[in-house]
Design a protein around this motif. Structure first.
Motif, short mmCIF file in Angstrom:
data_model
loop_
_atom_site.label_atom_id
_atom_site.label_comp_id
_atom_site.label_asym_id
_atom_site.label_seq_id
_atom_site.Cartn_x
_atom_site.Cartn_y
_atom_site.Cartn_z
N GLY A 248 38.63 28.83 36.00
CA GLY A 248 38.78 30.22 35.58
C GLY A 248 38.24 31.23 36.57
N ALA A 249 38.09 30.81 37.84
CA ALA A 249 37.45 31.69 38.83
C ALA A 249 38.17 33.03 38.96
N GLN A 250 39.50 33.02 38.94
CA GLN A 250 40.25 34.27 39.08
C GLN A 250 40.55 34.89 37.72
N ALA A 251 40.87 34.05 36.75
CA ALA A 251 41.31 34.56 35.45
C ALA A 251 40.26 35.43 34.78
N GLY B 172 28.33 28.10 40.15
CA GLY B 172 29.65 28.73 40.25
C GLY B 172 30.74 27.76 39.83
N THR B 173 31.97 28.20 40.02
CA THR B 173 33.13 27.41 39.60
C THR B 173 33.11 26.00 40.20
N THR B 174 32.88 25.94 41.50
CA THR B 174 32.86 24.66 42.21
C THR B 174 31.84 23.71 41.59
N ASN C 282 39.00 41.24 47.02
CA ASN C 282 38.36 41.05 45.72
C ASN C 282 38.56 39.67 45.12
N ALA C 283 39.61 38.97 45.56
CA ALA C 283 39.80 37.61 45.04
C ALA C 283 38.78 36.65 45.66
N ALA C 284 38.19 37.06 46.78
CA ALA C 284 37.13 36.23 47.39
C ALA C 284 35.79 36.54 46.71
N GLU D 219 46.16 24.32 43.46
CA GLU D 219 44.71 24.30 43.24
C GLU D 219 43.92 24.74 44.47
N HIS D 220 42.81 25.37 44.19
CA HIS D 220 41.77 25.65 45.17
C HIS D 220 41.15 24.31 45.55
N HIS D 221 40.66 24.19 46.78
CA HIS D 221 40.05 22.93 47.21
C HIS D 221 38.96 22.46 46.24
N LEU E 75 33.71 29.01 35.66
CA LEU E 75 33.93 30.30 36.33
C LEU E 75 32.71 30.72 37.15
N SER E 76 32.92 31.73 38.00
CA SER E 76 31.88 32.29 38.87
C SER E 76 31.69 33.76 38.54
N LEU E 77 30.47 34.20 38.40
CA LEU E 77 30.24 35.61 38.08
C LEU E 77 30.52 36.55 39.25
N HIS E 78 30.44 36.02 40.48
CA HIS E 78 30.59 36.93 41.63
C HIS E 78 32.01 37.47 41.76
N LYS E 79 32.95 36.91 41.01
CA LYS E 79 34.31 37.45 41.02
C LYS E 79 34.56 38.39 39.85
N ILE E 80 33.53 38.58 39.02
CA ILE E 80 33.62 39.52 37.89
C ILE E 80 32.54 40.58 38.05
N VAL F 38 43.48 22.21 35.89
CA VAL F 38 44.36 23.17 36.54
C VAL F 38 43.72 24.56 36.61
N VAL F 39 44.26 25.32 37.55
CA VAL F 39 43.76 26.68 37.75
C VAL F 39 44.44 27.60 36.72
N HIS F 40 43.64 28.47 36.11
CA HIS F 40 44.18 29.40 35.11
C HIS F 40 45.01 30.48 35.81
N VAL F 41 44.43 31.05 36.88
CA VAL F 41 45.13 32.05 37.70
C VAL F 41 44.92 31.67 39.17
N SER F 42 46.00 31.62 39.93
CA SER F 42 45.91 31.21 41.34
C SER F 42 45.30 32.30 42.22
N ASN F 43 44.35 31.90 43.05
CA ASN F 43 43.73 32.87 43.96
C ASN F 43 44.63 33.23 45.14
N SER F 44 45.57 32.35 45.49
CA SER F 44 46.44 32.60 46.65
C SER F 44 47.72 33.33 46.27
C1 PLP Z 1 36.79 31.40 44.23
C2 PLP Z 1 37.52 30.30 43.57
C3 PLP Z 1 36.94 29.04 43.36
C4 PLP Z 1 35.57 28.69 43.87
O1 PLP Z 1 34.59 29.51 43.33
P1 PLP Z 1 33.10 29.41 43.90
O2 PLP Z 1 32.42 30.62 43.36
O3 PLP Z 1 33.22 29.42 45.39
O4 PLP Z 1 32.53 28.13 43.40
C5 PLP Z 1 37.68 28.09 42.70
N1 PLP Z 1 38.90 28.35 42.26
C6 PLP Z 1 39.49 29.53 42.42
C7 PLP Z 1 40.85 29.77 41.86
C8 PLP Z 1 38.82 30.55 43.09
O5 PLP Z 1 39.42 31.74 43.26
#
Ligand code: PLP
Length: 408
Positions: free
Chosen positions: A203-206, A95-97, A31-33, A124-126, A224-229, A172-178
């Motif tokens: 805010g992708a994860q947060a 999306g977030t990127t 789900n984090a992906a 950080e995410h790449h 942020l990205s909607l596909h993670k919500i 900075v990342v609000h919540v780490s995906n890893s």
């Molecule tokens: C998924 C994610 C991204 C990238 O989001 P995209 O939808 O691929 O642009 C960036 N940062 C974090 C923390 C993520 O989990």
């Protein structure tokens, strides 16, 4: 497990959970992906294409008006979701990127100069590293990195030591995906503002786990990205403070972002349209509203409480597995469980779990520098959403025992 949610009913909202994978009912722990999408979101997408597909803003016919209204409705819904002061501060992105690149390429290129410093963090995410490296390379700026401790928490003293009058931007990342770590972003923002730096939060994860209030946080940008919500892929939003967005040059040029075009000179549209060149992802923007409504119907605090109980259950259970080490033990974390197992490669773990119908993510999770910090090449990551259950976690644990037996 006691909670305020009817998980069986919720599971019925997600048709994909019925899928059979390698002869077993799917257990989806990736789900984090990306999260799965409830029926209301799928229906919103097909409903648009079946009943009122039209390009927005320029048409005067019925369908165009209906599509435009639904599209702009979604913007207002996202404004409310982040508690942004105005709808003009909500820019639709891919999306977030995309949102981070927008800020680096417009704000960054206009306002950062040689010798200026940009601060990011070790987790950080790449997508929150590379855009800043590209900018720093172009402008001669210096990229600095906030280190973390072994639990995966930012070292705030080290952060303070990095801040100088040359610091122009903190991202900075609000919540780490890893790791699942929830960072103390309010404090990070306050300290950055003391030296006059602007702050972007990834805010992708947060956004799927926490309530976000950009006014309370006082962040300058939020991506942020909607596909993670529980929403569609290929769309997200960038929040930016109005005075900053107004001062920034446009990102992409084309239709919609202009006021008037001649061959001599073009004047740009107002916010938010200045940053929305070309035909946007109309169907998915419209569907985004349905995803947020779905989340609000369940209640974010209820979702977070349930996910936390799943995390706790899973954490207890995996700790019983010999040779397994959890990566990411922050005191404040969301339902992300990353781990390594002695002598077993994460990729083999992933393949064997997949054979049992269990979807996890393995590898570096787009955070290679973070993996290097822990001296590993990757982890196995199980990340939980509102439709997951303890019975599914039991299957994961059984699966891991099988992995150990076969490879350990
Ligand atoms: C998924 C994610 C991204 C990238 O989001 P995209 O939808 O691929 O642009 C960036 N940062 C974090 C923390 C993520 O989990």
């Amino acid at each position: 497990m006691s909670n305020n949610l009817d998980i069986t009913a919720i599971r019925n909202d997600f048709p994909i959970l019925e899928e059979i994978v390698n002869g077993k009912q799917l257990v989806y722990f990736d789900n984090a992906a990306t999260t799965q999408k409830p029926k209301v979101v799928l229906d919103a997408i097909s409903g648009y294409y079946e009943h009122y597909n039209a390009n927005i803003h320029r048409g005067i016919h019925q369908l165009a008006e209906k599509a435009t209204a639904a599209f702009e409705d979604s913007r207002k819904r996202l404004q409310q979701f982040l508690n942004a002061p105005s709808f003009e501060e909500i820019i639709f992105t891919y999306g977030t990127t995309d949102g981070i690149n927008l800020v680096a390429q417009t704000y960054g290129r206009k306002f950062l100069k040689e010798g200026d410093e940009v601060i990011i963090s070790a987790m950080e995410h790449h997508s929150n590293i590379v855009p800043w490296q590209m900018l720093c390379e172009e402008k001669g700026c210096i990229l600095k990195v906030i280190p973390i401790n072994d639990d995966g928490e930012l070292l705030m003293d080290e952060y303070e030591a990095l801040l100088t009058e040359r610091t122009k931007f903190v991202s900075v990342v609000h919540v780490s995906n890893s790791l699942g770590t929830i960072n103390p972003v309010k404090e990070i923002i306050r300290k950055a503002h003391e030296v006059g730096a602007k702050v972007l939060l990834d805010g992708a994860q947060a956004s799927s786990h926490l309530s976000i209030d950009v006014q309370d946080l006082d962040c300058d940008f939020y991506s942020l990205s909607l596909h993670k919500i529980y929403g569609p892929t290929g769309m997200g939003i960038l929040f930016g403070k109005k005075e900053l967005l107004n001062a920034m040059p446009p990102y992409r040029g084309g239709g919609e972002m202009i006021k008037e075009v001649t061959f001599e000179k073009t004047t740009y549209n107002e916010l938010p349209y200045k940053f929305e060149a070309g035909t946007p992802n109309i169907a998915d923007v419209i569907a985004a509203k349905y995803a947020l409504d779905y989340v609000d119907t369940l209640g974010k605090p209820n979702i977070a409480a349930y996910e936390n109980s799943l995390l706790e259950y899973a954490t207890q259970a995996v700790m019983e597995i010999e040779g397994l080490k959890i990566i990411g033990k922050a005191k404040e974390k969301v339902s992300v469980l990353s781990f390594v197992i002695d002598g077993i490669h994460h990729q083999d773990t992933g393949v064997l779990l997949d054979q049992q119908g269990i979807a996890v993510r393995t590898g570096h999770h787009c955070t290679q520098p973070l993996m290097r910090r822990f001296n590993i090449t990757g982890t196995t990551r199980a990340s939980f959403a509102v439709y997951n259950t303890t019975a599914e976690i039991d299957r994961l644990i059984q699966g891991l025992h099988k992995v150990k037996k076969m490879l350990g």
